[in-house]
Every structure is written in structure tokens, then in C-alpha cells.
Scaffold this motif. Sequence first.
Motif: not given
Lengths: 262, 261
Positions: B96-104, B208-224
Motif C-alpha cells: 500500500a505504500n513505498e516505505p513498507s516495500f523497502e525492507p523487502v 459508508l459515506e466519504g468526504i474528500t478533505p480539501a487537502n487530500a492531495d497532500a497525502a497520496v499513497n503510491r502502491y508498488p
Amino acid sequence: MTLPRGLYIPALVALALLVLPIVGLISRVRWETLGSDLFSAEALTALWLSVSTGAVATVICLVIGVPLAVIIARSSIRTASVLRTIVLIPLVLPPLVGGLALISLLGRSGLVGQPLYEATGFSLPYTTAAVVVAQTFVSMPFLVITLEGAIRTSGVSHEQIAATLGAGRWRVLTRVTLPLILPGLVAGTVLCFARAIGEFGATALFAGNSEGVTRTMPLAIYTAFNGVGVSQDSAVALSLLLLVCAVVIVGGMRSWREDAVR
Amino acid sequence: MTRQHRLAATVAGAAATALLLAGCANTATPTEDDRTTAPPLVIFAAASLQESFDELAQDFTAEHPEYPVDPIVYDGSQALATQIVDGASVDVIAFANEPSFEPVADADAAEASTIFATNTLQIAVAPGNPKGIDDLADLASDDLSVVLCAPEVPCGTASHTLLDDAGVEVTPVSEETNVTSVVTRVKNGEADAGLVYATDVAAAGEALEGITPANADAAVNRYPIAVSTNAPSPDAAQAFVDYVLSDAGQKILARYGFGQP
């Protein structure tokens, strides 16, 4: 008496199975950072929370579990077997199921929890009290079953004699029955406490995971284990701390019992 | 004798299934042999990939009947990384993100990774948003029980980045070790709000209902995604990775709320 030799091999395998994983765990300990991992504020908070909630849970188990054990031990075979089955259920269930059951009863949308929340605005999950409830739920069987066995084995003859000598019911219970089963009571209490501080599944599901409120040692270990890099070392360090606690508790019980025999 | 009969019946059944899967293609018989020799594909995927990867795997099997796929193992990326570094037998790794892939990567347990999807955070609330939550700032209220991921895990890292960026301080009632637990707590009403991935809200449908925060782009997870170095079925693994990166695969991911890399 000399035992048949064939016993030693499976016994050795059993022992190895119990001991070797612990050896493996110890081999993972990073000794240079052990001190800082163990005495970090997070670790101490989690340890204190575990020990204090475990102690409260054990006291509750004693207050309500001892009477239950006495009643089971002195009821008819049929009633006793029904009661014993009920008591054993939490022991057989995976603790996660116990947590799910507790949340279904006491959660904000639970059977009892919902009316309570609507009436008072109070809900049990995410509180330290929820940790105690979860620990009591999973550890009570250990106390009740140990104690019930002890009472049943000790028999009723001493009690009957005390009664014929004019002792009242409470006097018989507190002066004869309970002192006779004291080793069983101590063993049950220790098991109960040990189970309570090791409790993870029901707590994680029912009480949540918040530092200083519901994050007990096992939850701290799991949280650290799920973390990146350094935090995995602290998971191992915390496990070691819990292991030392277990050894102290079990060792303490043994020395007490040896005193009792002497 | 009955045992042989049963075996024959099983083989016949399997052959029939293979024929069905292959549709009108007449290559069903040769693939039947590969199917029994190649070990099934083992995939370790982050918990947030559950629904989308189940569908991807199903479509992949339909397209490549020669590569059977084991039920996918889903868990927190960190827990999976530990298992992989410890030598778990795995073919494809999707985190689900790049740092968790580092140990691998550090343990040389996988080939080079490719980013195959992105995911942003949303505030998950009960349908109809009964507490009237509009943005992150509302989560600071003491009257709300808010559940977050623990800062140690990927969704927690992202949550804290987002909250710090918005300058909001939230005291969560519980810090979960995986995002699914946050979703569950909001879904079953034990919490008023939680920060989860846009994909989790999409997966929950009506619940569930989702509300997109105004600054959602500040935290984007990139999946490797990567093929394991010791993959028992490297060809199948590469085929699966290619499928995830293909237009068909990306279309499925988009349907579950993922962004394109």
C-alpha cells in the motif's frame, strides 16, 4: 519408580516445542537498543496499563468467580456439567470472537450498549474499563475451572465435621473450605492474572488501541510489529519484557507452593 | 476401486471446468497439463487491495487459465513484509505504500517494483453524515469518536501527514493497525468518523459515506507491485503483474476508487 524410556523422547519434543520459539525470540533481541526500547515512555505506559487492568480484572474474577466455583463444585453432577460448559466457552473461543461478542452486547450499537448510549451518552468501548471487561471475560474460566477442581477434590468430610461441631455456613466456607483449597486458589489467581495481562484479541476488538487508555502490552507489541524498521525491534523488546513478567509470575507461584508443601 | 472412480470423476470434472473456462478455444487439453504442474500463484497484497485484487485475480484466471491463482493473502503491508523477509514463499507482492516495500527490497526478496495505483484518504462517516462533518477541522471536536490508523502503519502515516498539513490535531479513541478495522468501526457505528482510503469508502457501498478533505492531495499513497526473487512460478507472476498494469487491470482498479499511477 522408573519410567518407561519411550516417554522421554516425546516429552523432549514437547519441551523443545515450548522452549525453542522463546530461544528464537531472544536471538532477535537487539541488545544495544534494548534499554531504550524497554524504558521508553510508551513501553512503560503499556506495561503499567497491562498490570493495573490485569490486577483489577483478577480482583473482579476473584469476587465473582470464587462464589461461582464453589457453587459449581457443590451442585449436582448435571447442573455442574452445564455450568462448567458455560464457563469453558470463553476458554475455547478464539479471543477475537470474544471481542466480537462483547461489542455486540456492550458496543454503541449493541444489545445492551445501544439503549445505554442513547440514555446516558456513555459507551464502554475505547475506555480502560472495556479492557478490564475483556480481560475478565477471557481470564475468568482459568480461575473458576482451577478452583472448582480443587474444591471437588478436597471433598466434603472436613466441612461436615466442622458443621457437626457447630460452625455456621459462612464459618465453614471461610475457615474450612477456602483454606483447604488455598494452593488451588493461588494457582487459579496466578493463571487468571497471567491470562489477563497477555490478553490481546478481545481487547483489540472491543476496547480498541489507544496509548495510555487501551493499549496494553500485547497491543503495543502488535502495533510495534506492524510498524516499520526500528519499531519491530521494540516489538521484540516488549515481548521480552512480557516474557520476563511471565517467568516472574510463574516462578513466584512455584516458590510459594514449595513453601506450602514444607 | 471406488477411489479410482472418484479420481476419474474429479479429473473429468476438472477437464470440464477447464473447457468451460477456455470457452470455445480448442487449446483446453494442452493447458490442462500445465495446470497440474505449475504451482498456483501466491499473491501477498495489502489489506486495502482486497476487493479489487479478488476481481483482478478472477479476470486474470479467466484470461490465463494456464496460471491457477491461490486465494490471495491480505494483511497489513508491514506484517506481509516481515513474512516475506523471513522467507515466505510468494510470487507477487503488492503493497500500500513505498516505505513498507523497502525492507523487502533491502533483503533482495523482490525484483524492482513498479507503481501500479495511487490512493488518497477520505473521511468515512455513516450514511447521511449525521454528525455534519465537512472537513478535517471538524474531527478535532471532543464530541466525536474518531478512529485512525496507528502512525506506524501506512494508512496512519498518510493520515498524520494529512492532518499535519491541515494543522488539525485529533485525539483518536483508537489507533488501529490496519485500515479495515477503521472501516469496520465506522461501519458498525462504534465510531463517528475515521480516515480511510477512498477505495475503502467505494468498497463499502451504501454502508459508508466519504468526504474528500480539501487537502487530500497532500497525502497520496503510491502502491508498488513486484515479482518475488524466489517466486515458485515466475512466469505466472510476471503475467499477473503485466495484467495489473494493463488497460484491463487499470480499469478494474479505477472502479474500486484507485487513481492511475
